[in-house]
Scaffold this motif. Structure first.
Motif, PDB file in Angstrom:
ATOM      1  N   SER A  86     -10.818   1.569   1.971  1.00  0.00           N
ATOM      2  CA  SER A  86     -12.083   2.228   2.249  1.00  0.00           C
ATOM      3  C   SER A  86     -13.270   1.290   1.996  1.00  0.00           C
TER       4      SER A  86
ATOM      5  N   ASP B  40      -0.391   4.541   0.277  1.00  0.00           N
ATOM      6  CA  ASP B  40      -0.902   5.530   1.216  1.00  0.00           C
ATOM      7  C   ASP B  40      -2.215   5.007   1.801  1.00  0.00           C
ATOM      8  N   GLU B  41      -2.142   4.464   2.981  1.00  0.00           N
ATOM      9  CA  GLU B  41      -3.310   3.852   3.621  1.00  0.00           C
ATOM     10  C   GLU B  41      -4.475   4.836   3.754  1.00  0.00           C
ATOM     11  N   ALA B  42      -4.197   6.064   4.063  1.00  0.00           N
ATOM     12  CA  ALA B  42      -5.251   7.064   4.269  1.00  0.00           C
ATOM     13  C   ALA B  42      -6.073   7.318   3.007  1.00  0.00           C
ATOM     14  N   SER B  43      -5.469   7.189   1.840  1.00  0.00           N
ATOM     15  CA  SER B  43      -6.208   7.440   0.592  1.00  0.00           C
ATOM     16  C   SER B  43      -6.451   6.172  -0.225  1.00  0.00           C
ATOM     17  N   CYS B  44      -6.265   5.018   0.382  1.00  0.00           N
ATOM     18  CA  CYS B  44      -6.441   3.750  -0.334  1.00  0.00           C
ATOM     19  C   CYS B  44      -7.932   3.445  -0.497  1.00  0.00           C
ATOM     20  N   VAL B  45      -8.383   3.447  -1.727  1.00  0.00           N
ATOM     21  CA  VAL B  45      -9.795   3.211  -2.000  1.00  0.00           C
ATOM     22  C   VAL B  45     -10.189   1.769  -1.672  1.00  0.00           C
TER      23      VAL B  45
ATOM     24  N   CYS C 105       0.836  -1.199   0.000  1.00  0.00           N
ATOM     25  CA  CYS C 105       0.000   0.000   0.000  1.00  0.00           C
ATOM     26  C   CYS C 105       0.875   1.255   0.000  1.00  0.00           C
TER      27      CYS C 105
END
Length: 157
Positions: free
Chosen positions: A117, A109-114, A107
């Motif tokens: 989500s 960027d975990e924060a922006s991983c669709v 991954c």
């Protein structure tokens, strides 16, 4: 495609616990009875029931009149707690797990991983169902299903 599967161990555990909940008033029930009635291999069931005993879901009594019985009222035992105790986390991917979190190695960027989500939504839906259902709910649902299937009208021509 990602699947969160119910393992055979989890399925057998739920069937055995449902049997114990349904026959709770009888007290301890022998393993061989549960195995025969639920068509579960006895050796496999022994290991499952011992594990459920070790997690505090079941109690056992040895000797004459012995067997397994539920430690708590069936309405207080969630399906999620049973499955977690046997099979571990209920999350489809570890990066959304509450009990076994681990980041995905690939991954960016975990924060922006669709994908994360979406899997978080799947996880919440699974938890919503399994946390919201108790063993008592299963007993009642089984009763309703049996009533529905036994009351299908037949028509004479």
């Amino acid at each position: 495609m990602v699947f969160v599967t119910l393992t055979r161990r989890g399925k057998y555990a739920l069937r055995a616990l449902l049997y114990l909940a349904r026959h709770r008033e009888r007290g301890p029930i022998l393993i061989h009875e549960i195995a025969a009635q639920e068509r579960i291999p006895k050796k496999f069931l022994e290991a499952i029931l011992l594990e459920l005993k070790n997690t505090g879901v079941l109690v056992s009594r040895k000797g004459k009149g012995g067997g397994y019985y539920l430690e708590r009222d069936p309405s207080t035992v969630s399906l999620a707690s049973i499955l977690r105790s046997l099979d571990g986390p209920l999350a489809p991917v570890r990066c959304v797990s509450q009990t076994a979190y681990a980041p995905c190695a690939d991954c960016l960027d975990e924060a922006s991983c669709v994908l994360r989500s979406v899997m978080a939504e799947v996880h919440e839906a699974i938890l919503g169902v399994l946390e919201g259902l108790s063993l008592q709910d299963l007993v009642e649902r089984e009763d309703r299903l049996r009533l529905l299937t036994s009351s299908v009208p037949t028509f004479d021509i």
